[in-house]
Design an enzyme around this catalytic site. Structure first.
Site, short mmCIF file in Angstrom:
data_model
loop_
_atom_site.label_atom_id
_atom_site.label_comp_id
_atom_site.label_asym_id
_atom_site.label_seq_id
_atom_site.Cartn_x
_atom_site.Cartn_y
_atom_site.Cartn_z
CG ASP A 410 6.72 -7.90 -1.03
OD1 ASP A 410 7.20 -7.92 -2.17
OD2 ASP A 410 5.57 -8.30 -0.77
CB VAL A 411 11.21 -8.30 -4.35
CG1 VAL A 411 11.68 -7.73 -5.67
CG2 VAL A 411 12.33 -9.11 -3.70
CG ASP A 412 5.48 -6.45 -6.38
OD1 ASP A 412 6.00 -5.71 -7.23
OD2 ASP A 412 4.39 -7.01 -6.55
CG ASP A 413 5.31 -4.33 -0.37
OD1 ASP A 413 4.52 -3.61 0.25
OD2 ASP A 413 5.02 -5.46 -0.77
#
Length: 1338
Positions: A410-413
């Site tokens: 996940d990019v956000d994570d």
């Protein structure tokens, strides 16, 4: 007002205690191995589908008399909304039809009888919302597996999709990760079309099970897609959707490709894909739908329950189950990596990182380090990953959301983990883990500059046209919230200097380049209000604060600073009265609710953490927000129930907007820790911001950035109601709204709290003149319109003056009492004009003000072959597709220009020193110019013609809310409730001129008596009827104004003149209409209502010159009575109800109009920029020599001090109407106009010479180029007056500050000198570079 030192100390102490309690709770719920995880709540869908699955597979042992079934029942019944008997998408939201049906079925499968009161209440809700046939696709799909829907009513989902190559426009990898992992097993299930037994051992669509939820249980073959004709030609016209639907129907005709040789290969590929993507722990994508669907597909393909793959899959599914005091329920996912990374980052913000002041207490340091090591170990460095298919970067390095999800980092994570690592240990900035994480993030950037969550360039929005896509969630495009998080991460790394450690220069350069692309994306995505939409959290608050946290490192760029300021002001405006921030999840479907909702700890923390990067901790609004967090912290005994130190009942997480919302309890906890820690850190800093920008925040900046919007309204009460509805939306955004209209509307305008400007004239003048000849075109030709010209000239001149003139009435009141004094006394200069097309001078006034223009139309005004110009119709019928229809628009505008053009040009030349315009401009250029036009009617009634340009929006109708303020007379209530067996008809002719009201009333009463109906006559004419009313028959009631929204739902028929407002009210109420048109657009609406089957054929026997001769004859009375009988026959009721439902489902047109106005205003302000001396204020002037922009405060100060003269300054051009006209394509008409213009020049020169020789003084029209005269330009003078006001107001606002006497002007002068020096230095540098380049070429 700032806090006293002792009050600030008390707040600091309270905040410190709240922070300590929150930190203690954090450690109390840390897992043994160091990580954090809290249950993720969602709606009843997942629990219901779990019940269906276990019921379908008997071997899974769901015993309805056992403890597990009892726990599931207990939770499902406890999740029901007791007020309406539904199940919603989140606490506090209205019921959702599909979720309610799924929960209902699950409870029936669990043994709850349909007679149960809870299910009886649910049944009523389902039927009230259209019944089971209107559920979404996936609900319909699950119902089909039990025979409750025929499989033939389910869209085809050919398994051959898995065989499509990766370069094909449609293949599994153009779908989002969650759609891909969910769809592939569903393809297998759709192939098998299973039918599972129900509790009565039936799986036949005709079995009767759940028939109580159908409106028509005899017909369950309800197509999922809309009719093909609607997609081809109707209001839902969509070529792509039509193509997909045709393909689906074609596949259904040939059996869905089931018997082809390729089907076995496709199924095998699906199973291979599922086996490859299963985690060692049995998970698929860490999300309930693919985990549930994959096990289901494997079982249908012959895998046994004892097979290792199935066993591990079932174990993973059970790990999503939660058993607590509320019963047993299923999570949609788990979030350990996400929870832990955010928790550790918050604790490090609070000083628990390496070397932090709090880390040494107890064993806190060791526990935080254990959590960091746990997260670091989850970095995904293996060969798996669907992201590799299209990513230009093949190096791994991301983190996922869950425990086990190697295929979907996940990019956000990943960005949060990188920030966590560096915040915990500054040395981590040079670590392999951070560098590999950043490399992976850079490789995931999309071509538009933003980031999605799991895939690159996953933005094929056309996929939402596929028949089974009704949740708009098949793709993963760039979003502002994720992109803002990337900038926050980049900013932290680029500014990192602790311990002398920093990123490698090469990587820093790549971050800078990536950030510039991301900023460009965010500039495009910023809304007119200044906010950003939030995809993964609720909603504009989440999106805006995510972006704001990412901007400080890049605010050296003026465009970034402007965007940040707009966002900050929007966020400050959204603060609730209690000091907190909140936002309802309904804002996803209703953008007018952006930033509005009950305060929550998450929203308040997001806002505080973002604003503290731009405002000092001494800002009263921020201190009030901190006080909200302190006051609303739950007692320690309640923390475990909330999984947070603050209430976590409201969901603030988003799975799929409008479809799935998530409750992350830790959101209300760790974000609050970060906000409190940042506040305490900022209060420890010396106040370095005691400079002009912060002295001018809040009161001064908010007042001087409050925009002046002028509404020009020409017309009747119906027209003014529409504009007042729009004005109400604009006032909520704190704009100053001036309504320029007729004196007849003054009381109404001021009663709604808006500033009134008198333009003279009135609707009665139109009604008396035009009533004689209904066809406006013939009125012009015959010369009847000349009677209005003198009055119209005065009115149009006043409309123009309303854009800058002082208020010509002193009774104007502003809706915001705090700003009342400023609104009354600050000189008005319109920043934007909103007008009806009929005011004629709107575009000319906008040109003189250099302001944008938005037109609001209640009837069609642009050329089309679909129908003629509505003002040229004298019969309620027309021929679609005729060339004459198209020509009428140009012909009418030509006649209008012949009547008014000379007056308009006289004003342009003599009053405003502008060039005159040629007739070609009026008859062609204006009609084809792309001026934003908002059409306030339903697209169900008049769809948008294909000839109209992109700036035209058919927005839907709007109404002025009056029901809550209306108290009906007792006599009216008694009349409506009497003789209930008789139908009731309302008759209203709006603002029409009636010469003989008693005769009209008598004729109406006679017709009503013939059809045995009661009639309510709404009068608006000025006539003393008291003597006539005394003798009214008992079936007749005459009343003054009654709100349509109150009256029409209580009656059976509506007779009216066909005005746009009356027609829209009738459509919304769903009442059959009989229209008796008088003139103008009334014939058009009469034809539309009849053609749509919403009422009888229009009556053409009505008035000329305001008389009722037409219906006083025997034939007229008979025809009126027959039409009224037809109206009440009941044959139109069904169509009217259907139309009402569609119209009511549309967005309020006033909201759309307000959004367009905000967009145009935001674009114009962005073009004008901000002041070079006071960046917090928008520019109003431009220094001619240096090109620097100045606000009114700075300009007036510099002129007052003698550093500048007003002649040194030009007014800022927010929109260049001259350049816009020059860009328009030229036609042969322009050539004709050029010749006429040339001859006019020559003739003018001859007149000038003759006048000079004869010393004649006359009104000789100048047709040459007009040089502006600064000393006589009324708009420039008004701007100068406003600038002087702004200076005095700003100085008053600073009276209590340290800048007293001449210090304020001295500071402005110092900044001005520095700005000029910098501007000339840049100019010299550019000149030197040019000379150097020329020398090199030589």
């Amino acid at each position: 007002m700032d806090m006293a030192p002792d009050e600030l100390d008390e707040l600091r102490g309270s905040a410190q205690r709240a922070l300590e309690q929150a930190i203690d709770f954090s450690f109390s719920c840390q897992q043994d191995d160091g990580h954090w995880v809290a249950p993720v709540s969602a709606d009843a869908t997942f629990t219901a589908q779990y019940v269906m699955f276990k019921h379908a597979i008997p071997a899974l042992n769901l015993d309805i008399s056992g403890a597990e079934a009892a726990a599931l029942r207990h939770w499902l019944l406890g999740d029901q909304n007791a007020a309406e008997g539904s199940w919603g998408l989140a606490p506090g939201l209205p019921g959702n039809l599909s979720t309610t049906v799924e929960a209902y079925l699950a409870l029936r499968l669990l043994g709850v009888p349909s007679s149960n009161p809870a299910l009886q209440q649910a049944r009523r809700f389902v039927l009230a919302h259209g019944g089971i046939s209107r559920v979404r696709f996936f609900t319909r799909f699950f119902l089909a597996t039990f025979g409750l829907f025929p499989w033939s009513a389910i869209p085809q989902m050919p398994a051959e999709l898995i065989l499509m190559p990766k370069w094909a426009p449609l293949n599994i990898y153009v779908l989002s990760s969650w759609a891909r992992s969910t769809l592939i097993p569903i393809l297998v299930v759709r192939h098998h079309e299973p039918l599972y037994p129900l509790p009565n051992a039936q799986s036949d669509p005709n079995s009767g099970f759940l028939d109580e939820l159908w409106l028509d249980p005899t017909n369950k073959e309800v197509p999922f897609a809309p009719p093909l004709w609607d997609m081809f030609h109707g209001r839902d016209r969509d070529v792509v959707k039509l193509a997909f639907t045709l393909g689906d129907k074609a596949l259904a005709q040939i059996g869905g490709l089931k018997k082809g040789p390729q089907r076995r290969l496709a199924l095998r590929r699906c199973i291979e894909w599922l086996l490859e993507h299963q985690e060692e722990t049995g998970d698929w994508a860490g999300f309930f739908p693919p985990m549930h669907g994959s096990v289901w597909a494997l079982l249908l393909e012959g895998f046994s329950l004892e097979h290792d793959v199935v066993k591990r899959g079932l174990e993973a599914l059970e790990r999503l189950a939660v058993n607590d005091e509320s019963g047993k329920w299923l999570q949609s996912t788990v979030s350990p990596c996400w929870d832990t990374a955010l928790m550790v980052k918050a604790l490090c913000d609070a000083g628990l990182g390496l070397g932090g002041a709090e880390a040494a207490k107890g064993n806190r340091h060791a526990r935080v380090t254990t959590a960091v090591d746990w997260v670091r170990s989850l970095q995904l460095l293996g060969p798996q990953g669907d992201w590799r298919v299209y990513s230009r970067n093949q190096r791994p390095g991301g983190w996922s959301f869950e425990y086990n999800n190697t295929w979907y980092p996940d990019v956000d994570d990943t960005a949060v983990v990188v920030m966590m690592l560096v915040t915990h240990d500054p040395a981590a900035v040079e670590s392999n883990a951070v560098e590999m994480g950043i490399e992976w993030i850079l490789g995931m950037q999309n071509h538009d500059g933003g980031w999605g969550a799991f895939d690159t360039n996953n933005d094929a929005l056309w996929l939402h046209k596929i028949p089974f896509s009704d949740m708009d969630s098949l793709v993963d495009p760039s979003t502002s919230d994720v992109t803002g998080r990337m900038l926050e991460c980049f900013g932290m790394l680029l500014t990192h200097r602790k311990g002398g450690l920093r990123l490698r220069p090469e990587l820093s350069q790549r971050l800078h380049e990536s950030a510039q692309k991301a900023l460009a994306f965010l500039f495009r995505e910023q809304t007119a209000s200044g906010a950003w939409w939030g995809r993964w959290g609720c909603n504009y608050n989440y999106g805006t604060t995510n972006v704001l946290r990412g901007l400080p490192a890049f605010c050296g760029d003026k465009e970034v600073a402007r965007a940040a300021l707009r966002a900050v002001l929007w966020l400050e405006k959204c603060q609730n009265k209690d000091g907190g921030w909140g936002e309802t999840l309904l804002s996803y479907g209703h953008p007018d609710l952006a930033g509005k909702g009950p305060s929550t700890a998450a929203h308040t923390a997001w806002a505080l953490d973002a604003l503290l990067r731009f405002r000092p901790a001494s800002d009263p609004a921020l201190q009030k927000g901190v006080q909200w967090l302190v006051s609303n912290q739950v007692p320690k005994t309640e923390e475990k129930r909330h999984w947070a130190s603050w209430p976590s009942d409201l969901y603030v997480g988003t799975g799929f907007p409008n479809v799935l919302y998530l409750g992350y309890p830790f959101y209300h906890h760790h974000f609050a820790i970060s906000a409190l820690a940042r506040f305490l850190d900022r209060t420890d800093e010396p106040d370095q911001d005691r400079d002009l920008p912060l002295l001018m925040t809040r009161h001064v900046v908010t007042t001087l950035t409050r925009h002046d919007i002028l509404l020009m309204v020409l017309g009747s009460r119906g027209d003014i109601d529409v504009f007042l509805s729009i004005a109400g939306k604009l006032a909520k955004n704190r704009h100053r709204v001036r309504v320029a209209t007729h004196p007849a509307h003054q009381q109404l305008v001021e009663a709604h709290g808006f500033e009134f400007y008198d333009v003279g004239g009135g609707p009665d003048e139109f009604a008396q003149v035009l009533g004689r000849e209904p066809n406006l075109l013939w009125s012009v030709i015959r010369g009847d319109l000349g009677r209005l010209r003198q009055s119209l000239c005065r009115t149009f001149a006043r409309f123009w003056e309303a854009g800058y003139g002082s208020n010509n009435t002193r009774n104007a009141r502003n809706a915001d009492p705090k700003a009342n004094g400023i609104a009354d006394s600050r000189p008005f200069v319109a920043d934007l004009i909103v007008s009806t097309p009929a005011t004629t001078v709107h575009v000319h006034a906008a040109e003189t003000l250099r302001a944008p223009l938005v037109l609001i139309a209640a009837q069609p005004t642009l050329p089309t072959r679909e129908f003629p110009h509505v003002f040229t119709m004298n019969k309620p019928r027309y021929s679609p597709g005729s060339w004459w229809n198209y020509a009428t628009f140009f012909f009418l505008e030509l006649l209008n220009w012949l009547a008014m053009g000379s007056f308009v040009n006289k004003l342009r030349v003599h009053t405003y020193k502008m060039k005159p315009l040629c007739w070609v401009w009026a008859t062609q250029d204006f009609l084809t110019a792309k001026i934003p036009l908002v059409c306030l009617w339903s697209s169900n009634v008049v769809p948008r013609p294909p000839e109209w340009h992109d700036e035209v929006m058919v927005a839907g109708s709007t109404t002025l809310a009056q029901v809550d303020q209306f108290t009906p007379p007792l006599s009216l209530l008694e009349f409506l409730n009497a003789d209930m067996e008789k139908p009731t008809v309302v008759v209203s002719f709006g603002s029409m001129f009636i010469a003989d009201p008693p005769a009209l009333i008598s004729a109406i009463a006679s017709a009503a008596a013939q059809v045995r109906a009661k009639v309510v006559i709404c009068r608006s004419w000025r006539w003393k009827l008291e003597s006539s009313l005394a003798s009214l028959p008992s079936h007749t009631y005459v009343a003054d104004a009654i709100p349509h929204s109150w009256l029409l739902p209580r009656v059976d028929g509506f007779v009216h003149h066909g005005g746009a407002g009356h027609t829209a009210a009738g459509l919304r109420a769903g009442v059959p209409m009989l229209i008796t048109p008088f003139f103008l657009d009334q014939h058009f609406w009469a034809a539309k209502v009849h053609n749509l089957g919403l009422g009888p054929e229009p009556l053409e026997i009505m008035m000329r010159a305001g008389t009722v001769a037409g219906i006083q004859t025997h034939q007229g009375k008979m025809q009126f009575a027959q039409s009224m009988q037809d109206l009440l026959s009941g044959q139109y009721s069904r169509r009217c109800a259907e139309m009402s439902e569609r119209v009511r489902a549309e967005t309020d047109g006033a909201n759309v109009a307000a959004d367009v106005i905000e967009r145009e205003l935001g674009s114009a302000l962005a073009r004008s920029g901000h002041c070079a001396v006071v960046p917090a204020l928008p520019a109003q002037w431009q220094h001619a020599e240096s090109g620097l922009a100045l606000c009114g405060v700075a300009a007036a100060s510099l002129v007052t001090s003698g550093m500048l003269d007003w002649d040194d300054l030009d007014a800022i051009t927010r929109i260049d109407w001259i350049a816009r006209r020059q860009k328009d394509p030229k036609s042969r008409l322009h050539a004709i106009c050029f010749v006429a213009d040339w001859l006019g020049h020559a003739f003018g020169m001859l007149l000038a010479v003759a006048g000079w020789l004869l010393q004649l003084v006359g009104d000789v029209r100048s047709v040459g180029r007009v040089k502006p005269h600064h000393n006589t330009d009324p708009i420039r003078l008004a701007m100068m007056e406003r600038s002087m006001f702004d200076l005095n107001f700003a100085k008053q606002g600073l009276a209590e500050a340290e800048l007293k006497g001449g210090a304020f002007e001295e500071l402005l002068a110092r900044r001005w000198r520095a700005a000029v020096a910098a501007a000339f230095e840049r100019r010299m540098e550019r000149t030197g570079n040019m000379l150097l380049g020329e020398g090199c070429q030589g």
